[in-house]
Scaffold this motif. Structure first.
Motif, short mmCIF file in Angstrom:
data_model
loop_
_atom_site.label_atom_id
_atom_site.label_comp_id
_atom_site.label_asym_id
_atom_site.label_seq_id
_atom_site.Cartn_x
_atom_site.Cartn_y
_atom_site.Cartn_z
N SER A 39 -8.92 -8.95 -7.66
CA SER A 39 -8.20 -9.30 -6.38
C SER A 39 -6.90 -8.60 -6.42
CB SER A 39 -7.94 -10.69 -6.16
OG SER A 39 -7.44 -11.37 -7.42
N ALA A 40 -6.65 -7.66 -7.38
CA ALA A 40 -5.30 -7.09 -7.68
C ALA A 40 -4.87 -5.97 -6.64
CB ALA A 40 -5.25 -6.34 -8.92
N ALA A 41 -5.84 -5.31 -5.77
CA ALA A 41 -5.45 -4.42 -4.83
C ALA A 41 -5.25 -5.02 -3.50
CB ALA A 41 -6.50 -3.41 -4.78
N PHE A 42 -5.10 -6.38 -3.26
CA PHE A 42 -5.20 -6.97 -1.86
C PHE A 42 -4.02 -7.64 -1.32
CE2 PHE A 42 -9.45 -6.82 -3.51
CZ PHE A 42 -10.20 -5.82 -2.76
N GLY A 43 -2.97 -7.70 -2.39
CA GLY A 43 -1.81 -8.17 -1.96
C GLY A 43 -1.15 -7.44 -0.97
N GLY A 44 -0.32 -7.95 -0.12
CA GLY A 44 0.47 -7.43 0.80
C GLY A 44 -0.35 -7.01 1.88
N GLY A 45 -1.19 -7.45 2.21
CA GLY A 45 -2.31 -7.25 3.45
C GLY A 45 -2.87 -5.49 2.83
N MET A 46 -3.41 -5.48 1.74
CA MET A 46 -3.94 -4.39 0.86
C MET A 46 -2.87 -3.38 0.73
SD MET A 46 -7.71 -4.60 2.72
CE MET A 46 -7.17 -5.23 4.05
N GLY A 47 -1.51 -3.76 0.66
CA GLY A 47 -0.44 -2.76 0.46
C GLY A 47 0.00 -2.34 1.76
N LEU A 48 -0.81 -2.52 3.01
CA LEU A 48 -0.62 -1.81 4.32
C LEU A 48 -0.12 -2.85 5.14
CD1 LEU A 48 -4.18 -0.22 4.22
CD2 LEU A 48 -1.88 0.83 3.55
N GLY A 49 0.18 -4.21 4.90
CA GLY A 49 0.72 -5.17 5.96
C GLY A 49 -0.46 -5.45 6.75
N GLU A 50 -1.78 -5.21 6.53
CA GLU A 50 -2.87 -5.58 7.27
C GLU A 50 -3.12 -7.14 7.21
OE1 GLU A 50 -3.82 -3.86 10.05
OE2 GLU A 50 -2.36 -2.31 9.36
N THR A 51 -4.61 -7.20 7.08
CA THR A 51 -4.97 -8.72 6.77
C THR A 51 -4.48 -9.33 5.27
OG1 THR A 51 -7.27 -8.34 7.62
CG2 THR A 51 -7.12 -10.34 6.20
N CYS A 52 -3.80 -10.64 5.65
CA CYS A 52 -3.03 -11.08 4.57
C CYS A 52 -3.93 -11.27 3.25
CB CYS A 52 -2.64 -12.58 5.18
SG CYS A 52 -2.18 -13.86 3.96
N GLY A 53 -3.21 -11.00 2.24
CA GLY A 53 -3.94 -10.89 0.97
C GLY A 53 -4.46 -12.32 0.62
N ALA A 54 -3.84 -13.26 0.98
CA ALA A 54 -4.52 -14.65 0.63
C ALA A 54 -5.76 -14.72 1.42
CB ALA A 54 -3.38 -15.79 1.02
N ILE A 55 -5.81 -14.27 2.45
CA ILE A 55 -7.16 -14.58 3.25
C ILE A 55 -8.31 -13.54 2.51
CG2 ILE A 55 -8.25 -13.85 5.25
CD1 ILE A 55 -5.88 -14.52 7.02
N VAL A 56 -7.78 -12.42 2.13
CA VAL A 56 -8.90 -11.73 1.34
C VAL A 56 -9.08 -12.14 0.05
CG1 VAL A 56 -9.07 -9.46 0.10
CG2 VAL A 56 -7.83 -9.35 2.46
N GLY A 57 -8.18 -12.99 -0.45
CA GLY A 57 -8.54 -13.71 -1.79
C GLY A 57 -9.43 -14.78 -1.59
N ALA A 58 -9.40 -15.47 -0.38
CA ALA A 58 -10.29 -16.37 -0.02
C ALA A 58 -11.81 -16.01 0.22
CB ALA A 58 -9.82 -17.09 1.45
N MET A 59 -11.80 -14.66 1.10
CA MET A 59 -12.96 -13.99 1.07
C MET A 59 -13.60 -13.65 0.06
SD MET A 59 -11.81 -11.64 4.24
CE MET A 59 -13.33 -10.85 4.48
N ILE A 60 -12.68 -13.54 -1.32
CA ILE A 60 -13.39 -13.19 -2.41
C ILE A 60 -14.12 -14.35 -3.06
CG2 ILE A 60 -12.93 -12.55 -4.82
CD1 ILE A 60 -10.64 -10.31 -3.80
N VAL A 61 -13.24 -15.31 -2.97
CA VAL A 61 -13.82 -16.80 -3.56
C VAL A 61 -14.91 -17.23 -2.71
CG1 VAL A 61 -13.33 -19.36 -3.46
CG2 VAL A 61 -11.45 -17.71 -4.08
#
Length: 143
Positions: A39-61
């Motif tokens: 999940s390292a590359a997804f913080g800060g909305g994938m570094g782009l300010g897009e989808t919140c990294g916490a949401i991406v983390g939830a999607m991974i879970v």
């Protein structure tokens, strides 16, 4: 995971997506190291300010827990995963108006000067742990 623990992880440099996946590592049968790496590359909305990294983390879970992989039951598995994601997203949007990192945070972290301002103002270290905590609570409710 408590607010204090989440804030401490942020202070150490662990990103929102990593905190979320790491919180469920044991339950998912992976190590904290594996959780943080995937999940390292997804913080800060994938570094782009897009989808919140916490949401991406939830999607991974959700993918690790319910993801479709068996070609014999693929459609059923996929439907279950998508239903869990829809449930997660609805609960998230009850608490927050958007899933956009830059809109949630009020800064575009893809721009170095705005990232610095988000950090120096304290907004990132105050607000992001609250979002992460909410995401973890939602996942605990629906898993």
């Amino acid at each position: 995971m408590e607010k204090k623990e989440i804030a401490e992880l942020f202070m150490k440099g662990i990103d929102c997506s990593q905190v979320v996946v790491g919180a469920f590592a044991e339950e998912l049968g992976i190590t904290t190291e594996e959780a943080y790496k995937m999940s390292a590359a997804f913080g800060g909305g994938m570094g782009l300010g897009e989808t919140c990294g916490a949401i991406v983390g939830a999607m991974i879970v959700l993918g690790l827990k319910y993801g479709h992989w068996d070609v014999n039951t693929l459609l059923r598995q996929k439907e279950e995963m998508m239903n869990k994601y829809a449930e997660f997203r609805a609960l998230f949007l009850e608490k927050f108006a958007t899933n956009s990192c830059k809109e949630l945070l009020g800064y575009d972290v893809s721009l170095p000067e705005q990232l610095e301002e988000a950090l120096s103002s304290g907004r990132m270290l105050d607000f992001c742990p609250k979002v992460v905590e909410s995401v973890i609570e939602i996942l605990e409710e629906i898993l």
